[in-house]
Design a protein around this motif. Structure first.
Motif, short mmCIF file in Angstrom:
data_model
loop_
_atom_site.label_atom_id
_atom_site.label_comp_id
_atom_site.label_asym_id
_atom_site.label_seq_id
_atom_site.Cartn_x
_atom_site.Cartn_y
_atom_site.Cartn_z
N TYR A 1 -5.40 3.86 -7.31
CA TYR A 1 -4.76 4.65 -6.26
C TYR A 1 -4.76 6.11 -6.70
CZ TYR A 1 -3.29 0.63 -3.56
OH TYR A 1 -3.29 -0.50 -2.78
N VAL B 1 0.83 -1.21 0.00
CA VAL B 1 0.00 0.00 0.00
C VAL B 1 0.86 1.26 0.00
CG1 VAL B 1 -1.73 1.31 1.30
CG2 VAL B 1 -1.92 -1.17 1.13
N LYS C 1 -7.23 -2.04 -8.82
CA LYS C 1 -7.51 -1.17 -7.69
C LYS C 1 -6.85 0.16 -7.95
CE LYS C 1 -7.03 -0.67 -2.68
NZ LYS C 1 -6.51 -1.26 -1.42
N MET D 1 2.31 1.80 -3.48
CA MET D 1 1.29 2.19 -4.46
C MET D 1 0.82 3.63 -4.24
SD MET D 1 1.01 -0.28 -6.58
CE MET D 1 -0.35 0.53 -7.46
N ARG D 2 0.65 4.03 -2.98
CA ARG D 2 0.21 5.41 -2.72
C ARG D 2 1.27 6.40 -3.19
NH1 ARG D 2 -3.72 5.77 1.60
NH2 ARG D 2 -3.41 8.03 1.59
#
Length: 463
Positions: free
Chosen positions: A455, A404, A453, A407-408
């Motif tokens: 971001y 996470v 997904k 990806m952020r």
């Protein structure tokens, strides 16, 4: 009850050899995996046990043909690259499947590049960094000059996917995805074999090229299934994205290496890009794909161990560490650090190894710093293949897509591009099946095999 039509895919990695059966919706209905003990070549260097692999293909096929609920409509193959099988006129292997990590004779390497224009010019033309045996064309060049008797006996040098296909079809063929991946064989400026291949008499040892979407009949009488000619695994993994997305995108394939693949960038490689570990290869439709790579997966693993040891924590703890915006903002206030003496992208590692862990109050803070440093490097690497193209999206697959924090921060690094974590079970095997979709599947090409997904950019972070 009618049988379910399926395709059998052999996905052969260096460690795991897998067989999948996919139904017409590209769902896995059967799978098995095997590992073989390596053998050694005549120099005592470790190499693939080719005979074990050959027997495993036939044993596995016998097993799945006995499954009464499935009807096998086609078979195809994807394997790791840079590996030749040398066969005689009867199709019998003449030599070991030499390991691409085997050291290359320095004298012979010098002779080759001195004869054919020097390392820089040659590498630009063939889109192949100087990689020794990882340039598979150099393997057969070595055999010609160091094992001339073996060279005379060779009918064909087949890349590994095509050798496995040959076992079932009886047809010796070459495939553009294997030829076009840092082999030193293909002249990207002329879209044909490089002149050295003809001058050295190698051309006669290379089987005719057939498009990856074409299929062959099985060599065994009474069988109606089709046989694909096989694909290089990196090219196969890109196919599901090419099938599903038509707007320009970059696929960031992550693992030990993080490889940025831009199938919409066909500009010729420059000498400077080659120095920064860019290369081009040919995808299954014969078009160049520009790629850049860094060693981030390896660095992450190494540095996480260092953080864990310093803070007395288990390395697995960091796999699910949440993103902390406040920590990121604090870390952004630190003075920037440069890799000493070398451009970071040429060094292929971030500055984190130079950082003193005692400067960080917590292990979470140190871990966020590590990911920030990796993102700095990733931005620099991806930018190499992004420039000059109208890319709208970056898809990240593999291990980093589940991180996470990574990806952020990647979304922040490319605020004008949509960034997605992509997940797909067995992308290489699915791509190998998709390449010959029309030969076995009565349904339309699938549009739901990739889970995404998104971001979004949540706040301004300078990366």
């Amino acid at each position: 009850m009618s049988k379910i039509p399926v395709i059998a895919i052999f996905d052969v990695g260096k460690t795991n050899k897998k067989l999948f059966l996919f139904d017409e919706n590209y769902k896995i209905v059967f799978e098995k995996s095997a590992q073989f003990k390596e053998t050694v070549d005549e120099d005592g260097d470790q190499c693939e046990n080719l005979e074990s692999l050959r027997l495993s293909v036939f044993d596995s096929l016998r097993e799945v043909f006995r499954l009464k609920e499935y009807e096998i409509k086609a078979i195809n193959f994807s394997t790791y690259g840079a590996s030749f099988v040398y066969i005689d006129g009867d199709g019998k292997p003449l030599a070991p499947l030499y390991n691409y990590l085997k050291p290359y004779p320095e004298e012979l390497k010098t002779k080759f590049y001195d004869t054919y224009g020097g390392e820089e010019e040659f590498s630009v033309r063939t889109a192949s960094p100087v990689l020794g045996n990882l340039n598979s064309g150099m393997q057969i060049y070595r055999i010609k000059h160091q094992q001339p008797e073996l060279f005379k006996q060779i009918k064909y040098a087949l890349h590994l996917p095509q050798y496995l296909s040959y076992l079932i079809s009886g047809r010796a063929l070459s495939d553009i995805t294997s030829i076009g991946c840092h082999t030193n064989l293909w002249d990207f400026t002329r879209d044909t074999y490089h002149e050295w291949v003809t001058r050295e008499g190698i051309i006669g040892k290379l089987a005719p090229i057939m498009p990856a979407e074409r299929v062959l009949p099985a060599a065994f009488p009474g069988n109606s299934y089709s046989v694909g000619i096989g694909l290089h695994d990196s090219s196969a993994a890109l196919i599901p994205y090419l099938v599903n997305f038509h707007e320009p995108f970059i696929l960031l394939s992550t693992g030990t290496w993080c490889i940025s693949l831009n199938p919409f960038n066909q500009t010729p490689l420059t000498a400077e890009e080659l120095k920064k570990d860019c290369l081009s290869y040919l995808q299954y439709q014969g078009k160049p794909v520009k790629a850049s790579r860094i060693f981030s997966g390896y660095e992450l693993e190494t540095q996480v161990k260092r953080i864990a040891a310093h803070f007395n924590q288990h390395p697995h703890y960091y796999r699910s560490l949440p993103y902390d915006a406040a920590v990121i903002q604090k870390l952004q206030q630190e003075p920037s650090v440069k890799n000493a003496g070398k451009n970071s992208i040429e060094l292929k590692e971030s500055v984190f190894a130079q950082r003193d862990l005692s400067n960080y109050a917590t292990d979470a803070e140190a871990y966020h710093r590590l990911i920030l440093d990796l993102i700095d490097l990733q931005k620099e690497s991806t930018q190499l293949v992004l420039e000059g193209t109208d890319v709208k999206r970056i898809f990240v697959d593999g291990g980093f897509s589940k991180n996470v924090i990574f990806m952020r921060l990647l979304a922040e690094a490319f605020p004008d591009i949509e960034v997605f974590a992509a997940s797909m079970a067995q992308a290489t095997a699915i791509g190998t099946a998709l390449a010959i979709h029309s030969a076995w599947n009565t349904k339309a090409l699938p549009s739901d095999i990739i889970e995404l997904k998104f971001y979004s950019v949540t706040h301004q972070v300078k990366v």
